[in-house]
Design an enzyme around this catalytic site. Structure first.
Site, PDB file in Angstrom:
ATOM      1  CE  LYS A 121      -1.801  -4.619   3.363  1.00  0.00           C
ATOM      2  NZ  LYS A 121      -2.097  -5.764   2.494  1.00  0.00           N
ATOM      3  CE1 TYR A 169      -3.911  -2.026   5.065  1.00  0.00           C
ATOM      4  CE2 TYR A 169      -3.432   0.165   4.228  1.00  0.00           C
ATOM      5  CZ  TYR A 169      -3.719  -1.165   4.000  1.00  0.00           C
ATOM      6  OH  TYR A 169      -3.800  -1.642   2.718  1.00  0.00           O
ATOM      7  CB  SER A 228      -0.865  -0.013   1.258  1.00  0.00           C
ATOM      8  OG  SER A 228      -1.519   1.215   1.400  1.00  0.00           O
TER       9      SER A 228
END
Ligand code: UFG
Length: 343
Positions: free
Chosen positions: A145, A141, A117
């Site tokens: 990742k 988040y 991402s």
């Protein structure tokens, strides 16, 4: 060759499974259905409802299904939720990927395309963001990742024949052209679906999460990319995946739109007024994100088919009009909206 698609019942995963099948690939889907939809998986794909953290069952499936390559989508992916409740993000995303990589080793599968991402970049120093920009996430988040990206680099360094391609998505939006698959999140937190739900009268107004950002109109800017263009990049990555591959690519259109611009475009596409209300910023949101897609264009020959925000929103509107309540007839053991927390 059979491709294992983790999270293949989810929004992006299901669109990709469809493209893989159309391209003649044999596909095996795993999904815990905590957020995915069994109905979104086409009958041509085999399906197993299991959790990524179940290494033993995952290994059995990889062996029995003769998996050769993996496309790894399965993840929790709400920036705001990750700030409010980070542990499920590290558990599902980071620990889940450790389990997947272990199962791959035990079943001698050594090639993976990974959904990363732009959230790994944090607040970029310059726009458009290139792949070698510093990666300093500003939300759990993004960290969940980035840790996976590092694991892939380390695995490629230490395990012979381990190859990976990591695709860093910018803001994925839209639905497939014939409206057969769409975006059905619960809770829905994304900008474009919420605009369209407002246009349908399912909510009375759009909440704008911050209008004091350092942008022309004060609202956040994002690079919206059509889900079918994201999936096309996965098929190209699969072709380019070799035991030597160790690459990361951004996928975005290359320019961004503000929240207000998205709302205005959604009004034009739907022909409906979308009332707005300003709220404070959402923690974890960077002000501006837009991709440089020069590397993936040059090295994989990727180029987007959907190049205007209007087209992207129109494709999503097509889905929302025909599926105002998403995949209504749930099957399997859909477990609800809470993220699974294995921590
Ligand atoms: N926004 C609103 N109102 C809403 C929803 C969103 O103002 O009702 C704003 C957000 O604050 C943000 C922008 O619209 O500024 C886009 O928000 P989304 O929730 O649609 O998308 P995000 O950028 O937060 O996150 C998405 C994916 C992530 C991915 C990220 C990359 O969910 O997985 O794009 O930017 F990492």
């Amino acid at each position: 060759m059979t491709i294992l698609v983790t999270g293949g019942a989810g929004y992006i995963g299901s669109h990709c499974v469809r493209q893989l099948i159309a391209a003649g690939q044999k596909v095996c889907v795993i999904d815990n259905l905590s957020r995915g939809h069994r109905e979104a998986v086409p009958p041509q794909a085999s399906f197993f409802q299991i959790d990524l953290l179940d290494t033993e069952q995952l290994t059995d499936i990889m062996k029995s299904q003769r998996i050769e390559k993996v496309i790894h989508f399965a993840a929790l992916a709400y920036v705001g939720e990750s700030v409010e409740n980070p542990l499920p993000y590290y558990s599902n995303n980071t620990a889940g990927t450790i389990s997947l990589l272990r199962a791959m080793r035990q079943s001698r599968v050594s090639q993976i395309v990974f959904s990363s991402s732009c959230a790994t970049y944090g607040i970029p120093a310059s726009i458009p963001v290139t792949e070698d920009s510093p990666q300093t996430p500003i939300n759990p988040y993004g960290w969940s990742k980035l840790f996976i990206e590092q694991m892939l680099i380390d695995c490629a360094h230490s395990y012979p024949n381990f190859g990976f391609i990591g695709l860093r998505y910018f803001n994925v939006a839209g639905c497939t052209h014939d409206g057969a698959l769409g975006e059905d999140h619960n809770p829905e937190t994304h900008l474009i679906p919420n605009c369209l739900k407002t246009a349908l009268g399912q909510q009375s107004q759009m909440t704008i999460l911050g209008n004091d950002y350092p942008t022309a109109d004060g609202t956040c800017i994002r690079d919206y990319i059509h889900v079918d263009d994201i999936c096309a990049a996965h098929l190209l990555a699969l072709d380019a995946l070799t035991p030597e591959a160790q690459r990361f690519y951004n996928i975005g259109l290359g320019h961004g739109y503000s929240v207000l611009e998205v709302i205005k475009t959604a009004e034009r596409v739907t022909g409906c007024e979308i009332p707005i209300e300003y709220h404070p910023r959402r923690p974890g949101d960077p002000p501006v994100l837009a991709a440089s897609n020069e590397k993936i264009s040059r090295e994989l020959g990727w180029s987007p088919r959907y190049t205007s925000l209007e087209e992207i929103i129109r494709s999503a509107w097509n889905w929302f009009q025909t599926h105002p309540h998403g995949y209504e007839h749930k099957t399997g053991s859909h477990t609800g909206n809470e993220p699974k927390d294995h921590s």
